[in-house]
Design a protein around this motif. Sequence first.
Motif, mmCIF file in Angstrom:
data_model
loop_
_atom_site.group_PDB
_atom_site.id
_atom_site.type_symbol
_atom_site.label_atom_id
_atom_site.label_comp_id
_atom_site.label_asym_id
_atom_site.label_seq_id
_atom_site.Cartn_x
_atom_site.Cartn_y
_atom_site.Cartn_z
ATOM 1 N N CYS A 110 -4.101 31.536 -0.564
ATOM 2 C CA CYS A 110 -3.413 32.484 -0.122
ATOM 3 C C CYS A 110 -2.624 33.145 -1.222
ATOM 4 C CB CYS A 110 -2.155 31.789 0.942
ATOM 5 S SG CYS A 110 -2.908 31.087 2.580
ATOM 6 N N THR A 111 -2.184 32.342 -2.187
ATOM 7 C CA THR A 111 -1.474 33.059 -3.361
ATOM 8 C C THR A 111 -2.311 34.083 -4.112
ATOM 9 O OG1 THR A 111 -0.574 30.993 -3.593
ATOM 10 C CG2 THR A 111 -0.165 32.827 -5.458
ATOM 11 N N ALA A 112 -2.440 35.593 -3.737
ATOM 12 C CA ALA A 112 -3.276 36.590 -4.440
ATOM 13 C C ALA A 112 -2.948 36.762 -5.610
ATOM 14 C CB ALA A 112 -2.909 37.800 -3.297
ATOM 15 N N ALA A 113 -1.525 36.486 -6.057
ATOM 16 C CA ALA A 113 -1.398 36.600 -7.645
ATOM 17 C C ALA A 113 -2.087 35.671 -8.424
ATOM 18 C CB ALA A 113 0.074 36.620 -7.744
ATOM 19 N N PHE A 114 -2.544 34.683 -8.063
ATOM 20 C CA PHE A 114 -3.105 33.621 -8.853
ATOM 21 C C PHE A 114 -4.569 33.749 -8.988
ATOM 22 C CE2 PHE A 114 -4.714 29.043 -9.123
ATOM 23 C CZ PHE A 114 -4.692 28.962 -10.556
ATOM 24 N N ALA A 115 -5.037 34.353 -10.142
ATOM 25 C CA ALA A 115 -6.456 34.726 -10.418
ATOM 26 C C ALA A 115 -7.432 33.635 -10.605
ATOM 27 C CB ALA A 115 -6.550 35.723 -11.374
ATOM 28 N N ALA A 116 -6.836 32.442 -11.039
ATOM 29 C CA ALA A 116 -7.596 31.376 -11.247
ATOM 30 C C ALA A 116 -7.695 30.351 -10.418
ATOM 31 C CB ALA A 116 -6.972 30.669 -12.651
ATOM 32 N N SER A 117 -7.846 30.443 -8.989
ATOM 33 C CA SER A 117 -7.844 29.689 -7.939
ATOM 34 C C SER A 117 -9.331 29.031 -8.140
ATOM 35 C CB SER A 117 -7.913 30.462 -6.505
ATOM 36 O OG SER A 117 -8.669 29.719 -5.441
ATOM 37 N N ASP A 118 -9.466 27.668 -8.118
ATOM 38 C CA ASP A 118 -10.664 27.067 -8.062
ATOM 39 C C ASP A 118 -11.527 27.111 -6.462
ATOM 40 O OD1 ASP A 118 -11.791 25.324 -10.716
ATOM 41 O OD2 ASP A 118 -9.558 25.538 -10.700
ATOM 42 N N ARG A 150 -5.630 39.626 1.923
ATOM 43 C CA ARG A 150 -4.166 39.015 1.681
ATOM 44 C C ARG A 150 -3.032 39.965 1.607
ATOM 45 N NH1 ARG A 150 -6.180 34.641 -2.771
ATOM 46 N NH2 ARG A 150 -7.020 36.676 -3.754
ATOM 47 N N LYS A 151 -3.371 40.746 0.630
ATOM 48 C CA LYS A 151 -2.179 41.771 0.425
ATOM 49 C C LYS A 151 -1.870 42.872 1.459
ATOM 50 C CE LYS A 151 -2.704 41.503 -4.500
ATOM 51 N NZ LYS A 151 -2.870 42.139 -6.015
ATOM 52 N N SER A 152 -2.684 43.186 2.439
ATOM 53 C CA SER A 152 -2.547 44.209 3.427
ATOM 54 C C SER A 152 -2.353 43.628 4.786
ATOM 55 C CB SER A 152 -3.977 44.979 3.340
ATOM 56 O OG SER A 152 -4.850 44.394 3.760
ATOM 57 N N ARG A 153 -2.552 42.196 4.985
ATOM 58 C CA ARG A 153 -2.240 41.669 6.173
ATOM 59 C C ARG A 153 -0.738 42.061 6.601
ATOM 60 N NH1 ARG A 153 -5.939 38.789 8.851
ATOM 61 N NH2 ARG A 153 -4.710 38.269 10.404
ATOM 62 N N GLU A 154 -0.562 42.221 7.847
ATOM 63 C CA GLU A 154 1.055 42.263 8.281
ATOM 64 C C GLU A 154 1.531 41.079 8.275
ATOM 65 O OE1 GLU A 154 3.650 44.054 12.076
ATOM 66 O OE2 GLU A 154 1.187 44.531 12.029
ATOM 67 N N LEU A 155 2.724 40.861 7.785
ATOM 68 C CA LEU A 155 3.574 39.643 7.904
ATOM 69 C C LEU A 155 4.406 39.575 9.205
ATOM 70 C CD1 LEU A 155 4.971 39.904 4.180
ATOM 71 C CD2 LEU A 155 3.201 38.409 5.171
ATOM 72 N N PRO A 156 4.352 38.164 9.536
ATOM 73 C CA PRO A 156 4.135 36.903 8.888
ATOM 74 C C PRO A 156 2.789 36.548 9.496
ATOM 75 C CG PRO A 156 5.454 36.454 10.907
ATOM 76 C CD PRO A 156 5.445 37.920 10.892
ATOM 77 N N TRP A 157 2.018 35.591 8.665
ATOM 78 C CA TRP A 157 0.541 35.032 8.973
ATOM 79 C C TRP A 157 0.656 33.679 8.261
ATOM 80 C CZ3 TRP A 157 -2.364 34.121 4.868
ATOM 81 C CH2 TRP A 157 -2.342 35.045 3.910
ATOM 82 N N LEU A 158 0.032 32.946 8.808
ATOM 83 C CA LEU A 158 -0.290 31.580 8.091
ATOM 84 C C LEU A 158 -1.974 31.191 8.287
ATOM 85 C CD1 LEU A 158 2.526 29.445 9.557
ATOM 86 C CD2 LEU A 158 2.179 30.338 7.193
ATOM 87 N N VAL A 159 -2.325 30.489 7.207
ATOM 88 C CA VAL A 159 -3.907 30.034 7.319
ATOM 89 C C VAL A 159 -3.597 28.570 8.013
ATOM 90 C CG1 VAL A 159 -5.495 28.940 6.029
ATOM 91 C CG2 VAL A 159 -5.006 31.217 5.464
ATOM 92 N N THR A 160 -4.173 28.437 9.134
ATOM 93 C CA THR A 160 -4.138 27.121 9.776
ATOM 94 C C THR A 160 -5.249 26.285 9.723
ATOM 95 O OG1 THR A 160 -4.839 28.413 11.934
ATOM 96 C CG2 THR A 160 -2.427 28.066 11.484
#
Length: 283
Positions: A110-118, A150-160
């Motif tokens: 969910c963290t779009a700012a983190f480029a190094a997600s495994d 991730r960056k364009s979805r209207e807040l709030p939202w959660l991955v469930t």
Amino acid sequence: MTFPRSVDEALNDLAAAGPDAIPVAGATWVMRSPLRHEVMAPVYVALSGIEGFQRIDVTDEAVSIGPLATHDALAQKLPPNPDLKALKRASARSANPGVRRIATIGGNICTAAFAASDFAPALLSLDAQIEVRDKAGLEWLPVLAFLESRKSRELPWLVTRIIVPRTVRLSAHERLPMRKAGDYPCAIASVSIAVDDRGRIHDARIGVGAVEAAPRRWQNLEQALEGQPVDPALTETAARDLIADFTGRDAVDAPGWYRTSVLPVLLRRAFETIRTDYETRAS
């Protein structure tokens, strides 16, 4: 800090607090905020009390993963089957042992700012589906569509929930960490392939992470490998021929040119794992 007991409560808390509120999973990304010179959020919504968010169910048809399943829990729970090897290795090798015990798969993707997600490239290679809840209801998204939204979805939202289908495919995951990056990789390659009766690659899925700002599929390489034998050297050569598909990002841990230069090597290593599993299966 709020501590909701359900998804609806969490969404209500996030909506009430406004767009600057942050849902918290393992909080390893939040704890590093001062190092990135980021201002702490005014409100954090802890998701740890929501039932089922840490659950991992493995069946012959699919793996169902709650968003608060930790890297370490996934590494221990997932079987060593070839179809899940990319996800198991992504879980077991990410960051370092301390982080793996706390960090979650939901926070990781969910963290779009983190480029190094495994997890992102691994899930891309395995055709995962992401369940997302917002105030309007529930939506299922292919992982690529989720990552792009991730960056364009209207807040709030959660991955469930995250669903990974079980198949007869072969998969692998390779990464190159850099010491000065705090165990985060400068390049990641995740691969999943089917092999036909002639021993030829069919329907390859290749996820690449950390090289650019966002993870993505390497579709040109997937197409180049269609109908080819499971040959690590051939794969490395094909990757080098197509490496201009990527513009490596420059960052403090590694320059962009280095990220692209090591990517073909990671593909070769991934296919070495896949070839071993294929030969074992065929014997």
